[in-house]
Design an enzyme around this catalytic site. Structure first.
Site, mmCIF file in Angstrom:
data_model
loop_
_atom_site.group_PDB
_atom_site.id
_atom_site.type_symbol
_atom_site.label_atom_id
_atom_site.label_comp_id
_atom_site.label_asym_id
_atom_site.label_seq_id
_atom_site.Cartn_x
_atom_site.Cartn_y
_atom_site.Cartn_z
ATOM 1 N N HIS A 1 0.821 -1.230 0.000
ATOM 2 C CA HIS A 1 0.000 0.000 0.000
ATOM 3 C C HIS A 1 0.850 1.272 0.000
ATOM 4 O O HIS A 1 0.310 2.362 -0.168
ATOM 5 C CB HIS A 1 -0.927 0.033 1.218
ATOM 6 C CG HIS A 1 -1.990 -1.029 1.198
ATOM 7 N ND1 HIS A 1 -2.919 -1.130 0.176
ATOM 8 C CD2 HIS A 1 -2.284 -2.027 2.071
ATOM 9 C CE1 HIS A 1 -3.724 -2.158 0.430
ATOM 10 N NE2 HIS A 1 -3.356 -2.724 1.567
ATOM 11 N N ASP B 1 -2.526 -10.368 -2.637
ATOM 12 C CA ASP B 1 -3.118 -9.967 -1.358
ATOM 13 C C ASP B 1 -4.607 -9.660 -1.595
ATOM 14 O O ASP B 1 -5.006 -9.283 -2.698
ATOM 15 C CB ASP B 1 -2.400 -8.714 -0.844
ATOM 16 C CG ASP B 1 -2.824 -8.314 0.555
ATOM 17 O OD1 ASP B 1 -2.128 -8.716 1.511
ATOM 18 O OD2 ASP B 1 -3.843 -7.600 0.699
ATOM 19 N N HIS C 1 -6.227 -7.170 -0.641
ATOM 20 C CA HIS C 1 -6.424 -5.741 -0.893
ATOM 21 C C HIS C 1 -5.592 -5.283 -2.097
ATOM 22 O O HIS C 1 -4.483 -5.762 -2.307
ATOM 23 C CB HIS C 1 -6.021 -4.939 0.347
ATOM 24 C CG HIS C 1 -6.743 -5.376 1.589
ATOM 25 N ND1 HIS C 1 -6.204 -6.273 2.481
ATOM 26 C CD2 HIS C 1 -7.977 -5.052 2.044
ATOM 27 C CE1 HIS C 1 -7.079 -6.484 3.461
ATOM 28 N NE2 HIS C 1 -8.161 -5.762 3.224
ATOM 29 N N ASP D 1 -4.588 -12.939 3.147
ATOM 30 C CA ASP D 1 -5.848 -12.457 3.730
ATOM 31 C C ASP D 1 -7.028 -12.758 2.816
ATOM 32 O O ASP D 1 -8.150 -12.304 3.064
ATOM 33 C CB ASP D 1 -5.767 -10.965 4.108
ATOM 34 C CG ASP D 1 -5.031 -10.113 3.089
ATOM 35 O OD1 ASP D 1 -4.677 -10.628 2.017
ATOM 36 O OD2 ASP D 1 -4.820 -8.920 3.384
HETATM 37 ZN ZN LIG Z 1 -4.293 -7.171 2.534
#
Ligand SMILES: [Zn+2]
Length: 344
Positions: free
Chosen positions: A159, A195, A197, A284
């Site tokens: 991120h 991931d 996200h 995740d």
């Molecule tokens: Zn994540």
């Protein structure tokens, strides 16, 4: 197969985050690493420490003033007589100035952060730097001839963009690995982000590059973090036009739909014909992850690993998210198993 590990990750501990209206202990904890390390040691993986690299390596991916902020932030906070963890409470949203960096530490935090879920504590810089060094060490080992190396990075990185931190991420470990491979050995790299996200930081860093193909499978930003990037119509710009591929998937996605999307991602990577692969490895996507919404089970992670290893590319795997702590070791080891079975 080697995994790169630094005990300095544990210095980043005790933080709090603002999560859906509540101030809670951060989901991103040191215990995650202990479970992964134990699973890999039990699986016969060989542990290696990170090497040291000059700060100029970080500047290949991050703005020097951003790196300086991260390195000095806690000391500036402490000098104001504050303790505990730092979280920003104001951001330069639409209508506010983004060209002016406030001199004070509170304004600086809002200038460099994009959320209030990413605390900076006394040991955060040491941990983030060790994670960056771990990823670059894995890249160095692969450029020296290893077939695949895994970097057990914590805090995660995908991120973090060129000059913004957030989403538990400070320095972009995977992007640093990609850049290291390009600087030392290879012409074209595929960066695959699995991931849950979207890897907004990685996308931003390589947005205008045609020597890096960025491909991401993730929960749709219409409902899932980071909300403001990761849509299918984002394809890159300038020389990078066509070298970003986002495959957002709906909440509740299970193995069959996930596997189909993964096949699309792998086909795009084969078409690009990269010299090496970097994987942003978040687990995740697991069905019992506390902050995510896919339905993958532990038995699916070896299937992901065999598909990735089947590309037959020199590969650096970099740990990103995964917050179902009890199962994180088995899920990560599941992905890595197929790589460990390849000739070193
Ligand atoms: Zn994540």
């Amino acid at each position: 197969m080697i995994f790169v590990y630094s005990p300095l990750h544990a210095r980043h501990d005790g933080g709090k985050e603002l999560y859906r209206g509540e101030f809670v202990p951060t989901f991103e904890t040191p215990a995650r690493v202990g479970h992964i390390q134990a699973a890999l040691q039990a699986g016969g993986f060989e542990q290696a420490p990170p090497r040291e690299f000059p700060e100029s390596r970080l500047h290949r991916v991050h703005d020097p003033d951003f790196v300086e902020f991260l390195r000095t932030a806690f000391a500036r906070w402490h000098a104001e007589g504050r303790e505990g963890c730092m979280l920003p409470s104001g951001f330069p949203a639409r209508g506010l100035r983004r060209d002016r960096k406030p001199a004070g530490i509170s304004g600086s935090m809002g200038y460099y952060a994009f959320d209030a879920s990413t605390p900076i504590m006394e040991g955060t810089w040491d941990a983030a730097l060790a994670a960056a060094h771990s990823a670059m060490t894995a890249a160095a080992m692969v450029s020296e001839g290893k077939s695949a190396v895994y970097a057990l990075c914590r805090p995660p990185g995908h991120h973090a963009s060129r000059s913004v931190y957030g989403g538990y991420c400070y320095l972009n470990n995977a992007a640093l690995a990609v850049q290291y491979l390009i600087d030392e050995s290879y012409g074209r790299i595929a960066l695959l982000d699995i991931d849950y996200h979207h890897g907004n930081g990685s996308q931003e860093i390589f947005w205008e590059r045609d020597d890096v193909l960025f491909v991401s499978l993730h929960g749709t930003p219409d409902s899932e973090y980071p909300y403001f990037l990761g849509y299918a119509d984002e394809r890159g710009a300038g020389r990078g036009a066509g070298y970003t591929l986002n495959l957002p998937l709906p909440l509740g996605t299970g193995w069959d739909s996930y596997a189909s999307a993964l096949d699309v991602a792998l086909e795009a990577i084969r078409g690009y014909a990269p010299d090496a692969l970097v994987v942003s490895l978040g687990v995740d996507t697991f069905e019992r992850d506390p902050i995510s919404g896919f339905k993958l089970a532990t038995r699916h992670y070896p299937l992901i690993g065999s598909r990735l290893a089947g590309l037959g590319l020199p590969t650096v795997l970099v740990q990103e998210g995964g917050y179902a702590v009890a199962e994180i070791g088995a899920n990560v080891a599941g992905v890595l198993g197929a790589f460990a079975a390849r000739p070193a």
